[in-house]
Design an enzyme around this catalytic site. Sequence first.
Site, PDB file in Angstrom:
ATOM      1  N   CYS A  12       0.866  -1.182   0.000  1.00  0.00           N
ATOM      2  CA  CYS A  12       0.000   0.000   0.000  1.00  0.00           C
ATOM      3  C   CYS A  12       0.906   1.236   0.000  1.00  0.00           C
ATOM      4  CB  CYS A  12      -0.901  -0.008   1.234  1.00  0.00           C
ATOM      5  SG  CYS A  12       0.059   0.089   2.747  1.00  0.00           S
ATOM      6  N   HIS A 121      -2.353  -4.882  18.160  1.00  0.00           N
ATOM      7  CA  HIS A 121      -1.714  -4.336  16.960  1.00  0.00           C
ATOM      8  C   HIS A 121      -0.858  -3.116  17.321  1.00  0.00           C
ATOM      9  CE1 HIS A 121      -1.126  -2.749  12.930  1.00  0.00           C
ATOM     10  NE2 HIS A 121      -1.472  -3.940  12.490  1.00  0.00           N
ATOM     11  N   GLU A 123      -0.181  -0.453  15.784  1.00  0.00           N
ATOM     12  CA  GLU A 123      -0.807   0.858  15.489  1.00  0.00           C
ATOM     13  C   GLU A 123      -1.727   1.275  16.641  1.00  0.00           C
ATOM     14  OE1 GLU A 123      -2.960   1.287  11.675  1.00  0.00           O
ATOM     15  OE2 GLU A 123      -4.248   2.692  12.751  1.00  0.00           O
ATOM     16  N   CYS A 186      -8.479   3.403   6.417  1.00  0.00           N
ATOM     17  CA  CYS A 186      -7.795   3.716   5.164  1.00  0.00           C
ATOM     18  C   CYS A 186      -8.392   2.837   4.073  1.00  0.00           C
ATOM     19  CB  CYS A 186      -6.319   3.415   5.356  1.00  0.00           C
ATOM     20  SG  CYS A 186      -5.447   3.128   3.838  1.00  0.00           S
ATOM     21  N   ASN A 216      -3.241  -8.209   8.021  1.00  0.00           N
ATOM     22  CA  ASN A 216      -4.060  -7.918   6.837  1.00  0.00           C
ATOM     23  C   ASN A 216      -3.992  -9.059   5.824  1.00  0.00           C
ATOM     24  OD1 ASN A 216      -2.496  -6.937   4.244  1.00  0.00           O
ATOM     25  ND2 ASN A 216      -1.356  -6.136   5.996  1.00  0.00           N
ATOM     26  N   SER A 258       2.126  -5.856   2.868  1.00  0.00           N
ATOM     27  CA  SER A 258       3.576  -5.880   3.083  1.00  0.00           C
ATOM     28  C   SER A 258       4.297  -6.798   2.106  1.00  0.00           C
ATOM     29  CB  SER A 258       3.893  -6.356   4.495  1.00  0.00           C
ATOM     30  OG  SER A 258       2.915  -5.988   5.388  1.00  0.00           O
TER      31      SER A 258
END
Length: 277
Positions: A12, A121, A123, A186, A216, A258
């Site tokens: 991404c 996670h 984040e 996102c 993901n 990734s």
Amino acid sequence: MKIEIAENAGFCYGVMRAIEIANRALKEYKSLYSFGPIIHNPQVVEEYEKKGLKVIETLDEADGPVLIRSHGVPPKVYEDIEKRGLKVIDATCPFVKEAQRYAKQLYDEGYKVVIFGDNEHPEVKAHLGYTNYTASVINSPKTAASIKASRVGVVCQTTQSVERFGLTIGELAKRIRELKVFNTICDATEKRQEAAKELAKRSDIMIVIGGKNSANTRKLYEICKENSRNAYHIETEIELEKNWFDGIENIGITAGASTPSYIIERVYKAIRDIVNG
Ligand code: SF4
């Protein structure tokens, strides 16, 4: 026999940007430290270790510039790096930064901050730091029941599902008088998942490429398993097995955020070689 790669498969914007920042920094500095793996892909992490990007888990291990990966870090990590007199090379994705800013804003405005996401996670762990570790983390309409405050502000882990987020907000709205919501999801993730789902529906088998530690990619694999006759999650072409493709007409490929394009390419070529005998 048809082999098709799903749209939006692979890196991404935020991951690509982090890799470019690391590439530039590696030209400039002799030693560079990544606070946690730069991305959730063991092959890329290994490749960058060889180039001089050392993964560290604590700042005690660093004696040169520290690269912050796309997931971001809590404010205290920036402070600690600076206290040690080290340089910060910040590759936090701008969309993640935006979510961090909203989390801080809600905290400063006195809201009970709620983060919709996965507790473990990195984040989400970083977002928590922007609320002085006062936020609650929820991840489903059911867990929304645990929120009791009257003024609630919500931000979201960028890679969560829009559908589940909407349902959870609906639950909160039933009980909370003042609810302020920043939808910080996102759309890169959503677009990748949608394209994988579409391709899975018209494929007999889906090959999902990405780190086994990548949330993901695991999610993509689940979507593909639900929508295709068969799906396999692999990291590289070495894991492909000939018998998966016996009697198969349509083969679909997708990859997590990734996964670099050269790995996708190698898997594509290896499948082509298998099916062409
Ligand atoms: S998925 Fe979106 S928010 Fe996360 S790193 Fe990629 S571009 Fe940034």
